[in-house]
Write an enzyme that holds these catalytic residues in place. Structure first.
Site, PDB file in Angstrom:
ATOM      1  N   LYS A  47      95.069 -64.152 113.642  1.00 50.23           N
ATOM      2  CA  LYS A  47      93.671 -63.317 114.085  1.00 50.23           C
ATOM      3  C   LYS A  47      92.816 -63.232 112.882  1.00 50.23           C
ATOM      4  O   LYS A  47      93.137 -63.111 111.748  1.00 50.23           O
ATOM      5  CB  LYS A  47      94.045 -62.105 114.838  1.00 50.23           C
ATOM      6  CG  LYS A  47      94.677 -61.078 114.206  1.00 50.23           C
ATOM      7  CD  LYS A  47      95.047 -60.078 115.172  1.00 50.23           C
ATOM      8  CE  LYS A  47      95.754 -58.810 114.286  1.00 50.23           C
ATOM      9  NZ  LYS A  47      95.992 -57.667 115.475  1.00 50.23           N
ATOM     10  N   TYR A 268      71.741 -48.604  90.542  1.00 44.77           N
ATOM     11  CA  TYR A 268      70.982 -47.702  91.386  1.00 44.77           C
ATOM     12  C   TYR A 268      71.209 -46.276  91.000  1.00 44.77           C
ATOM     13  O   TYR A 268      72.450 -45.850  90.996  1.00 44.77           O
ATOM     14  CB  TYR A 268      71.041 -47.892  92.901  1.00 44.77           C
ATOM     15  CG  TYR A 268      70.270 -49.390  93.336  1.00 44.77           C
ATOM     16  CD1 TYR A 268      68.859 -49.301  93.253  1.00 44.77           C
ATOM     17  CD2 TYR A 268      71.065 -50.321  93.637  1.00 44.77           C
ATOM     18  CE1 TYR A 268      68.346 -50.301  93.547  1.00 44.77           C
ATOM     19  CE2 TYR A 268      70.483 -51.452  94.148  1.00 44.77           C
ATOM     20  CZ  TYR A 268      69.099 -51.546  94.159  1.00 44.77           C
ATOM     21  OH  TYR A 268      68.452 -52.598  94.262  1.00 44.77           O
TER      22      TYR A 268
END
Length: 374
Positions: A47, A268
């Site tokens: 999955k 940042y």
């Protein structure tokens, strides 16, 4: 008459693209490791696109190494595996948008049902018989039919004979990651009662399966007829009790480098300030590619046999590493994680740095990262 000249040919300088390389032999080795611990059949659960490693690639390696079943999230995932040529039995057990009964019957895809409502809907939708595994809640309360509804589930399945065929019974271990059989003793006992109740209800023979990776590796009492190996295929034992083979290597290029003075603010908000003159390099992956945005200070990548720390905030497309006195040319390949050990970070280390689990690291790698097979 005007003569049009051909446009000048432009040669682009290509860097190594960010790439996740899957290692099939590692998947095979992990299947063999499970086989050495138990005699039950093995279901390879692929999955989430094979836990981010490529469902078809992982499935091929697992089946070649001895896995007899495949497990997926929904019927559409199973169809993709059938289209890829897989003929082994496939179980779909979550089906978040509902199970396609017609396709499941036509392609012989088994479907798990964990509630009376699910089973009634499947019976209503079915024309040809659908092979069903009854999913019983053994104490997780995260899917599976609650104990109080078991008898109604069995009555509904009996009434639906001809449209559904009960071929299996399954559950989940709520505390398998503790690697202690005592932690799951109550769940195993309830599951045994559930299995016996299914047989008394007139269904049988049925394939009985409970354990996932951790249970398969640490608790023989949970093995029953089959074990389901998902994360373990790609090198993750959620219990941390065993060491499996890492099945992927994530690499990315250095896209910019500079020598900066002490006191330089990085990224940042200037979250990191250099303490000395140092070389900084930008690696071309960020949180849009699956690098966790919140990382511990020791988070790092490997380049040419050395580990270099990530400094400043993770950006959408980039991270910055501090390489100290070592200048790193543009185009140099950095290894984000890999199976090599030593200075090369592992998936488990990245999970610790992110305060998460390895599953989120490997399944979170974005579509911009190219895929390849070793």
């Amino acid at each position: 008459m005007t003569t049009l000249l051909p446009a000048p040919r432009v040669t682009l300088s290509r860097l190594h693209a960010p790439t996740l390389q899957t290692i099939p032999e590692a998947v095979a080795e992990n299947v063999r490791r499970v086989r050495a611990t138990c005699s039950a059949r093995i279901m390879a659960v692929v999955k989430a696109d094979g836990y981010g490693h490529g469902a078809v690639t992982v499935a091929e390696a697992a089946v070649a190494a001895g896995a007899e079943w495949l497990g997926v999230t929904d019927v559409a995932d199973a169809v993709a595996l059938r289209d890829a040529g897989f003929t082994v039995p496939i179980l779909s057990w979550l089906n978040p948008s509902g199970a396609d009964a017609e396709t499941a019957a036509a392609l012989r895809i088994d479907v798990a049902v964990g509630s009376v409502e699910e089973l009634r809907q499947l019976i209503a939708d079915a024309v040809d018989p659908v092979r069903v595994h009854l999913h019983l809640d053994t104490g997780m309360a995260r899917g599976g039919c609650p104990l109080d509804d078991w008898e109604e589930l069995f009555r509904t399945a009996r009434a639906g004979r001809g449209r559904v065929e009960v071929v299996g019974v399954m559950g989940h271990l709520p505390r398998a990651d503790e690697a202690d059989p005592r932690a799951n003793a109550a769940a195993v006992l309830r599951f045994r009662h559930g299995r016996d109740a299914v047989l008394r209800a007139g269904f049988g023979p049925v394939l009985v399966h409970l354990a996932a990776t951790s249970g398969a590796l640490t608790d023989p009492g949970t093995h029953f007829d089959m074990v389901r190996i998902g994360a373990g295929l790609v090198g993750i034992d959620p219990s941390g009790a065993t060491t499996l083979a890492g099945a992927a290597r994530w690499t990315a290029p250095v896209v910019h480098s500079a020598l900066v003075p002490a006191g330089t603010a990085v990224g940042y908000g200037g979250a990191h300030i250099t303490e000395r003159e140092t070389h900084l390099s930008v690696v071309g992956v960020g949180y849009a590619d699956g690098i966790p945005r919140e990382l511990a200070a020791e988070a790092a990548v490997a380049i040419d046999g050395a580990r270099y720390p990530i400094v400043g905030r993770v950006s959408m497309d980039q991270i910055v590493i501090d390489t100290g006195a070592v200048p790193v040319p543009r185009g140099t390949v950095a290894t984000v994680f890999g199976p090599e050990g030593g200075v090369v970070p592992s998936v488990q280390e990245w999970a610790r740095w992110a305060g998460s689990i390895p599953h989120t690291v490997v399944t979170g790698i974005g579509a911009r990262v190219q895929r390849s097979v070793a």
